[in-house]
Motif scaffolding. Structure first.
Motif, short mmCIF file in Angstrom:
data_model
loop_
_atom_site.label_atom_id
_atom_site.label_comp_id
_atom_site.label_asym_id
_atom_site.label_seq_id
_atom_site.Cartn_x
_atom_site.Cartn_y
_atom_site.Cartn_z
N LYS B 46 0.78 -1.30 -0.14
CA LYS B 46 0.13 -0.09 0.01
C LYS B 46 0.85 1.10 0.07
N LEU B 47 0.58 2.34 -0.92
CA LEU B 47 1.12 3.47 -0.85
C LEU B 47 1.09 4.24 0.58
N MET B 81 6.56 11.45 -0.41
CA MET B 81 6.11 10.45 0.25
C MET B 81 7.19 9.53 0.88
N TYR B 82 8.16 9.32 -0.42
CA TYR B 82 9.51 8.53 -0.05
C TYR B 82 10.49 9.07 -0.15
N PRO B 83 11.00 9.73 0.69
CA PRO B 83 12.22 11.01 0.50
C PRO B 83 13.73 9.90 0.41
N ASN B 84 13.60 8.75 0.63
CA ASN B 84 14.72 7.80 0.65
C ASN B 84 15.04 7.06 -0.68
N ILE B 85 13.80 7.23 -1.46
CA ILE B 85 14.01 6.35 -2.44
C ILE B 85 14.32 7.35 -3.89
N ASN B 86 15.60 6.88 -4.40
CA ASN B 86 15.96 7.91 -5.60
C ASN B 86 15.81 7.03 -6.94
N ILE B 87 15.36 7.57 -7.96
CA ILE B 87 15.05 6.99 -9.16
C ILE B 87 15.59 7.64 -10.12
N GLU B 88 16.56 6.77 -10.95
CA GLU B 88 17.21 7.41 -12.18
C GLU B 88 16.68 7.02 -13.42
N GLY B 106 21.37 -9.45 -17.30
CA GLY B 106 20.77 -9.68 -15.81
C GLY B 106 20.87 -8.27 -14.90
N ASP B 107 21.87 -7.28 -15.42
CA ASP B 107 22.24 -6.22 -14.49
C ASP B 107 21.92 -5.05 -15.35
N TRP B 108 20.88 -4.59 -15.53
CA TRP B 108 20.55 -3.70 -16.24
C TRP B 108 19.75 -2.54 -15.57
N GLY B 109 19.17 -2.90 -14.43
CA GLY B 109 18.57 -1.76 -13.49
C GLY B 109 17.50 -2.66 -12.88
N ASP B 110 16.49 -1.70 -12.30
CA ASP B 110 15.45 -2.24 -11.42
C ASP B 110 14.04 -2.33 -12.21
N ILE B 111 13.78 -1.23 -13.01
CA ILE B 111 12.36 -1.33 -13.54
C ILE B 111 12.74 -1.20 -14.92
N CYS B 112 11.99 -2.01 -15.93
CA CYS B 112 11.86 -1.44 -17.15
C CYS B 112 10.74 -1.76 -17.96
N MET B 113 10.50 -1.32 -19.16
CA MET B 113 9.24 -1.74 -19.70
C MET B 113 9.58 -2.87 -20.84
N ILE B 114 8.72 -3.99 -20.38
CA ILE B 114 9.07 -5.26 -21.07
C ILE B 114 8.99 -5.45 -22.40
N PRO B 115 9.92 -5.90 -23.11
CA PRO B 115 9.99 -6.09 -24.47
C PRO B 115 9.00 -7.19 -24.91
N THR B 116 8.60 -7.05 -26.20
CA THR B 116 7.53 -8.13 -26.60
C THR B 116 8.27 -9.42 -27.03
N THR B 117 9.90 -9.41 -26.99
CA THR B 117 10.68 -10.39 -27.10
C THR B 117 10.71 -11.50 -26.27
N VAL B 118 10.21 -11.33 -25.03
CA VAL B 118 10.53 -12.09 -23.93
C VAL B 118 9.26 -12.97 -24.13
N ASP B 119 9.58 -13.99 -24.45
CA ASP B 119 8.53 -15.23 -24.62
C ASP B 119 7.79 -15.50 -22.90
N TYR B 350 6.78 2.44 -6.14
CA TYR B 350 6.73 3.38 -7.41
C TYR B 350 6.05 3.23 -8.57
N ILE B 351 5.85 1.72 -8.95
CA ILE B 351 4.95 1.58 -10.11
C ILE B 351 3.68 1.73 -9.79
N LYS B 352 3.62 1.45 -8.42
CA LYS B 352 1.90 1.56 -7.98
C LYS B 352 1.39 3.02 -7.89
N TRP B 353 2.59 3.82 -7.53
CA TRP B 353 2.17 5.28 -7.27
C TRP B 353 1.93 5.94 -8.75
#
Lengths: 348, 455
Positions: B46-47, B81-88, B106-119, B350-353
């Motif tokens: 919950k936010l 709301m979340y002062p200690n979360i930094n997003i780049e 495997g080491d690309w970051g934390d959030i991405c937009m899923i590409p259609t190429t992933v089955d 963050y996604i929920k927000w």
């Protein structure tokens, strides 16, 4: 017994080593002294300095190449499981219509490459002598080579757009816009339009290479030729051309291998549509759109072999017709032998 | 002597550092990133909770145009709301193809937009499970694209509606009074525009390439009125591209494009179209219409001063007297399964927000993915149109869609290759639309057979 023999061998080795080394006298083994000794030190330096380029070569060229070679035997996507399929990808490369069809387009680029070399050679032989504003001309002609390939693509996309740069310039010369073709849409000329962009880009670079080679020709030869009453063309034919033939052949090899693997211009300007998809563009599409990474890798290997073959063929041609370095051409040597034999026969 | 010593020293140091880096490289290779389990699901968080959480997140996005503007504002708003979360944010221009190769590291970051190429069966190797389909679908819609085995791995950033973006003023000026509802009506409207105004009736945006995928988006629900056509009709059906004879189905969509191009109702030279410039030209009335998803409306409105003229209409195909449109997910947010648990939790927050609070969806011309959300203002023309939501693909068939698409090399929704070949054929005058459709059917059937789909 056995142990003793080895000891003996070891001993003789160290003795020989010490005997060869002038700096170290017969003293107990000292690592620092040993490493500082001329021979070891020199080798260490050599290895160390070679390590950096070799490492770069290995990491960025040979390992990826070997990986690609490995991929070419698999049915695989970028993501997901791989399946070994043996030579199936290779047989598909040869049985598909589009792969080798695309290689035909290289013909346009090879013709363009020869035109480019001819123009470059002409400019180089003119600009090697004193010309007013020669430096400026050289600068202007070399400049396109400095622009990155993607930018060149975008420049020409606008250059060829209906009613933009090329059409406007042609209209100044009295052409009617309606009689002009669509430079990128018309399938009969769009490959020529695109090949022309690579002439524009690489001509200056070839020219600079040629100028460098011409500069190295001994100028007393020109003076001697002038005294003998040689014309400008004769000077080129008998002095410049034989002196720079190695560079010309090198440029030719680079141009032809480059023509077989054209990618940037068609990819950026037309995205390979309207019949402009070269071998590499098709390969890129298969790998990134249809996720057939194995097939695309096999295509790359096939092209690699083709390029290798083309280069060997050219090398053989050079060896036969022109001769490599100071060596006489095989053709001339044979001809001379034949003449000698004939002379001998006549004398008899 | 001293000089020599320095050289030797340098040599030894160089050798040392090089071997060290080499060793470091191989070491890194050996340690495969471990998957972490955050232990909470998307519906449970919950936010407003976990406000003391500390994390630095990296967010890969295709929205390069708003990385430095809108997204910056979102981050600072979120940090209240979340002062200690930094997003780049990192914007990737060639997103669809670059992201695939980056994911494999495997080491690309934390959030991405899923590409259609992933089955679908590969999702679990790259993204965390956000929760059970049954639970999440109580709150959100359009989750089926990236769920597998009843587990959800991606949350859509927004929903897109498929239709045609057009300039109202130009249509009125040309004497088109009613919004066309069938391909023939649409073609005659375009003809009127060509005859009565200076505008380009339909701009293909052929040169940009990706814009042509819009045509692929119409062929399923929009053209057939069946929500499950993509799977049941296209992926599993026999010869899906054949002419149905009643101006519906995939054939009717591509045929509309074919006819428009061959009648000269599109721009003169498709190879030199200019995407960025086309937005302002539609806005100013130099272009009458373009085939693009609803995400484009906002960009068209903002491109120049006549934003009020920009409108959106359903795709002109009527099935049994009714028009339909598909509401489908845009890019989905996915969270890296190799990130630390704190990062994963922060990413979910963050996604929920973004979905609940940011208003990203409507601002970007989409619809909210929340259950029972209202249609935004600019989609007024769609009130009588049947909205068809993506339906989940039957279990065991999840990867068929991608498999057949890749094997056949048609690139539906990936390359826009089919629409491109239509334009090319229409300009050349051959092959005919029917021949094209036959070629597609042939490739499609061969691919179906290889995957093991029988009719």
């Amino acid at each position: 017994m056995d142990c003793g023999a080895r000891k003996d061998w070891n001993h003789s080795l160290t003795v020989r080593k010490r005997g060869n080394d002038m700096n170290t006298k017969r003293a107990p083994f000292n690592f620092i002294k040993w490493i500082q000794s001329g021979k070891v030190n020199r080798r260490l330096c050599m290895v160390t300095f070679m390590l950096a380029p070799l490492l770069l070569l290995l990491v960025f060229t040979y390992i990826p190449f070997l990986k690609m070679f490995q991929f070419s035997f698999y049915d695989m996507k970028y993501i997901g499981a791989r399946k070994f399929v043996g030579l199936k990808n290779y047989s598909e490369v040869f049985s598909r219509k589009d792969c080798f069809q695309a290689l035909k387009l290289s013909g346009y680029y090879i013709v363009a490459a020869f035109i480019q070399l001819a123009i470059a050679l002409w400019f180089a032989s003119v600009l090697s002598f004193k010309v007013k504003g020669g430096g400026l001309y050289k600068g202007f002609m070399f400049f396109p080579y400095l622009v990155c390939g993607i930018a060149v693509g975008f420049i020409f996309k606008f250059f060829y757009t209906r009613g933009f740069v090329l059409d406007t310039v042609l209209q100044w010369f009295g052409f009617n816009l309606d009689s002009l073709p669509y430079w990128l849409k018309d399938k009969s000329i769009n490959n020529i339009s695109i090949a022309a962009t690579s002439v524009w880009r690489y001509m200056g670079q070839n020219m600079v290479l040629f100028i460098g080679a011409i500069m190295s020709v001994d100028s007393s030869l020109y003076e001697a030729a002038a005294i003998d009453g040689a014309s400008g063309f004769n000077k080129f034919r008998y002095i410049i051309f034989p002196s720079i033939k190695t560079i010309i052949v090198l440029n030719m090899i680079l141009a032809i291998t480059g023509s077989l693997s054209v990618f940037e211009p068609p990819y950026v300007i037309t995205n390979g549509e309207f019949g402009t998809g070269t071998y590499f563009v098709i390969m890129n599409k298969l790998a990134h759109v249809s996720q057939k990474v194995g097939l695309a890798s096999a295509m790359a290997i096939v092209l690699f072999v083709l390029i290798l073959f083309a280069t060997l063929l050219q090398k053989a041609g050079e060896w036969y017709f022109l001769g490599i370095g100071d060596q006489e051409a095989i053709r001339t040597v044979r001809r001379q032998k034949k003449q000698n034999r004939q002379r001998e026969a006549d004398n008899r | 002597m001293r000089h020599g010593y320095g050289k030797q020293f340098l040599a030894v140091v160089l050798a040392g550092t090089l071997t060290a880096t080499l060793a470091a490289c191989t070491k890194k290779d050996e340690v495969k990133a471990e998957k972490t389990d955050v232990g909470v699901t998307f519906d449970q968080i919950k936010l407003g909770e976990h406000t003391d959480l500390k994390a630095n997140l990296k967010f890969l996005t295709h929205k390069t145009d708003i990385v430095d503007t809108t997204f910056k504002d979102y981050v600072s708003e979120f940090q209240k709301m979340y002062p200690n979360i930094n997003i780049e944010y990192e914007g990737i221009t060639n997103y669809a193809s670059d992201i695939t190769t980056r994911l494999t590291t495997g080491d690309w970051g934390d959030i991405c937009m899923i590409p259609t190429t992933v089955d679908k069966n590969e999702l679990k190797n790259y993204f965390i499970n956000l929760g059970a389909m049954d639970e999440l679908s109580k709150e959100y819609t359009m989750l089926s694209n990236y769920s597998y085995d009843g587990k959800v791995y991606g949350i859509p950033s927004m929903g897109n509606i498929q239709g045609i973006v057009y300039n109202k003023a130009v249509f009125e000026k040309a004497g088109v009074k009613e919004i066309p509802k069938t391909p023939d009506e649409f073609l005659s409207a375009l003809q009127k525009i060509k005859d009565n105004t200076d505008a380009i009736p339909l701009y293909t945006n052929f040169a940009a390439g990706w814009t042509m995928t819009a045509w692929d988006a119409y062929i399923d629900a929009c053209a057939t009125g069946q929500a499950d056509f993509a799977q049941e009709g296209r992926v599993k059906g026999k010869n899906p591209f054949a002419d149905r004879g009643d101006q519906t189905g995939p054939y009717a969509v591509y045929n509309l494009l074919y006819e428009a191009v061959s009648k000269g109702l599109t721009e003169e030279d498709p190879t030199t179209t200019d995407w960025e410039g086309s937005k302002a030209r539609l806005n100013k009335g130099e272009i009458a219409s373009m085939a693009l998803g609803s995400w484009s409306i906002v960009q068209m409105k903002e491109a120049a001063e006549n934003g009020d003229d920009v409108a959106y209409m359903p795709f002109p195909i009527t099935v049994n007297g009714k028009q339909y449109t598909s509401v489908s997910a845009d890019y989905n947010y996915g969270v890296n399964c190799n990130s630390s648990a704190d990062n994963q939790l922060a990413a979910m927050l963050y996604i929920k927000w973004l979905i609940d609070k940011s208003g990203f969806d409507v601002n970007q011309g989409g619809v909210s993915i929340k259950v029972n959300s209202e249609m935004p203002e600019f989609l007024k023309a769609f009130d009588k149109v049947g909205l068809l939501y993506d339906v989940p693909v039957p279990k065991g068939e999840e990867t068929w869609g991608n498999d057949v698409n890749n094997e056949s090399e048609l690139g539906i929704n990936v390359s826009g290759g089919m629409a491109k070949s239509v334009v090319e054929a229409a300009i050349e005058g051959q092959p005919s639309m029917k021949e094209l459709a036959d070629q597609w059917n042939e490739k499609w059937t061969a691919a179906q057979e290889k995957i093991g789909i029988t009719h």
